[in-house]
Motif scaffolding. Structure first.
Motif, PDB file in Angstrom:
ATOM      1  N   GLU A 163       0.917  -0.934  -0.263  1.00 53.42           N
ATOM      2  CA  GLU A 163      -0.126  -0.121  -0.479  1.00 53.42           C
ATOM      3  C   GLU A 163       0.638   1.179  -0.091  1.00 53.42           C
ATOM      4  O   GLU A 163       2.390   1.184   0.662  1.00 53.42           O
ATOM      5  CB  GLU A 163      -0.890  -0.168   0.974  1.00 53.42           C
ATOM      6  CG  GLU A 163      -1.505  -1.428   1.258  1.00 53.42           C
ATOM      7  CD  GLU A 163      -2.996  -1.365   2.623  1.00 53.42           C
ATOM      8  OE1 GLU A 163      -4.275  -1.590   2.321  1.00 53.42           O
ATOM      9  OE2 GLU A 163      -2.563  -0.999   3.753  1.00 53.42           O
ATOM     10  N   LEU A 164       0.609   2.218  -0.782  1.00 52.38           N
ATOM     11  CA  LEU A 164       1.242   3.403  -0.068  1.00 52.38           C
ATOM     12  C   LEU A 164       0.257   4.278   0.962  1.00 52.38           C
ATOM     13  O   LEU A 164      -0.749   4.836   0.834  1.00 52.38           O
ATOM     14  CB  LEU A 164       0.845   4.622  -1.855  1.00 52.38           C
ATOM     15  CG  LEU A 164       1.524   3.769  -3.121  1.00 52.38           C
ATOM     16  CD1 LEU A 164       0.868   4.904  -4.354  1.00 52.38           C
ATOM     17  CD2 LEU A 164       3.188   4.197  -3.039  1.00 52.38           C
ATOM     18  N   ILE A 165       1.836   4.980   1.514  1.00 55.01           N
ATOM     19  CA  ILE A 165       1.204   5.393   2.584  1.00 55.01           C
ATOM     20  C   ILE A 165       2.253   7.442   2.325  1.00 55.01           C
ATOM     21  O   ILE A 165       3.259   6.883   2.008  1.00 55.01           O
ATOM     22  CB  ILE A 165       1.855   4.903   3.741  1.00 55.01           C
ATOM     23  CG1 ILE A 165       3.916   4.473   3.642  1.00 55.01           C
ATOM     24  CG2 ILE A 165       0.970   3.331   4.312  1.00 55.01           C
ATOM     25  CD1 ILE A 165       3.875   4.033   5.323  1.00 55.01           C
ATOM     26  N   PRO A 166       1.785   8.160   2.648  1.00 58.51           N
ATOM     27  CA  PRO A 166       2.469   9.084   2.726  1.00 58.51           C
ATOM     28  C   PRO A 166       3.380   9.407   4.464  1.00 58.51           C
ATOM     29  O   PRO A 166       2.877   8.748   5.009  1.00 58.51           O
ATOM     30  CB  PRO A 166       1.808  10.798   3.150  1.00 58.51           C
ATOM     31  CG  PRO A 166      -0.305   9.563   3.783  1.00 58.51           C
ATOM     32  CD  PRO A 166       0.053   7.988   3.314  1.00 58.51           C
ATOM     33  N   VAL A 167       4.808   9.297   4.136  1.00 60.54           N
ATOM     34  CA  VAL A 167       5.789   9.410   4.948  1.00 60.54           C
ATOM     35  C   VAL A 167       6.109  11.479   5.121  1.00 60.54           C
ATOM     36  O   VAL A 167       6.742  11.567   3.945  1.00 60.54           O
ATOM     37  CB  VAL A 167       6.421   8.392   5.265  1.00 60.54           C
ATOM     38  CG1 VAL A 167       5.555   7.198   5.370  1.00 60.54           C
ATOM     39  CG2 VAL A 167       7.484   8.605   3.815  1.00 60.54           C
TER      40      VAL A 167
END
Length: 295
Positions: A163-167
């Motif tokens: 999954e793409l996650i904002p970090v």
């Protein structure tokens, strides 16, 4: 027993007798005709008998040479066959894996020790490259690719769908605007993938379109570089969750907002058909699947 055998001279004798020509023997051995002639003279001096006689068409074995040539030729053919078997066995126990640098560094390499501990007889070579490879050329045995699984003429085994996650850097988030909704990310610099597609698709999935700020920000052609830019406080990056686990656990990165997005893309182990014919490849692919399921 224990004698030093003149192997080069015997090979020259075997090839010259096989081809009936010093020149062709030299070509087969990858040396000059003069070198072959010299070795034949040395062998004749050692044996005390002429082994070849010259004809208008080349050379032919003398009676003495003809009496021993079949045995010498058979011996070199057996040596060559043994070498072929040795090389084939070594190839069967050696495999080359190709994947993108970010996947190799963040996921594959840290786990690879478990495979080598289980299968110490299999030598694994990892190539980290973003370029596509042609498995049919035989240099690469397994390609780990991120895509939709559509690889015509090849076997594609699903491994995982990150999954793409904002970090971002915790310091950047602490000193910037509060993030409560996905659209709040636009108040920060956005770190883009090379196609500038991930932020646009992620925000669209969150119901946000048409904002010019979506396309701005520096772009990077590898997730590993995106992670480093985010760690340096240059902005918020969308990263596949499997790549940022270590950085998040150590506190070098923080999840900016809890909105993971499962994309249609996944990681696949791509091989030629009939992978079971190479047990080393089959064992490696089975191990990949096991590791992917373990998370």
């Amino acid at each position: 027993m224990g004698r030093v055998l003149p192997l080069l001279a015997l090979r020259a004798f075997a090839e010259t007798g096989r081809h009936g020509s010093i020149k062709r023997a030299a070509e087969a051995m990858g040396v000059t005709s003069g070198a072959v002639s010299q070795q034949l003279r040395l062998l004749e001096q050692r044996s005390g008998a002429p082994l070849f006689s010259r004809t208008r068409y080349g050379v032919e074995l003398t009676e003495v040479g003809a009496s021993v040539h079949p045995a010498v030729l058979r011996a070199f053919d057996q040596i060559e066959h043994g070498l072929d078997l040795l090389e084939a066995r070594n190839a069967a126990q050696s495999i080359t894996i190709c994947t993108v640098p970010s996947f190799a560094a963040s996921w594959l390499v840290p786990r690879l020790g478990r495979f080598t501990s289980r299968h110490p007889e299999i030598e694994v070579r990892v190539e980290a490259s973003s370029e596509l490879v042609d498995l049919r050329k035989g240099r690469v045995d397994v390609a780990i690719r991120h895509g939709l699984g559509d690889y015509p003429g090849l076997d594609a085994i699903h491994l995982m769908a990150p999954e793409l996650i904002p970090v971002a850097s915790p310091a950047l988030l602490a000193g910037g605007p509060r993030l409560t909704e996905p659209g709040d990310c636009l108040a920060y610099p956005l770190l883009q993938d090379s196609d500038r597609a991930d932020w646009r698709l992620w925000l669209k999935a969150m119901g946000i379109e048409g904002d010019a700020r979506i396309e701005r920000g520096p772009s990077f052609d590898d997730d590993f570089l995106l992670i480093r830019a985010a760690e340096a406080g240059q902005g918020i990056a969308l990263i596949r969750d499997i790549y940022a686990k270590e950085e998040i656990a150590s506190g070098r990165l923080a999840v900016a907002i809890e909105r993971p997005w499962p994309t249609a893309f996944a990681y696949y182990a791509v091989t030629l058909p009939h992978v079971a014919e190479r047990p080393a490849i089959a064992r490696f692919v089975a191990w990949l699947m096991e590791e992917a399921q373990a998370g």
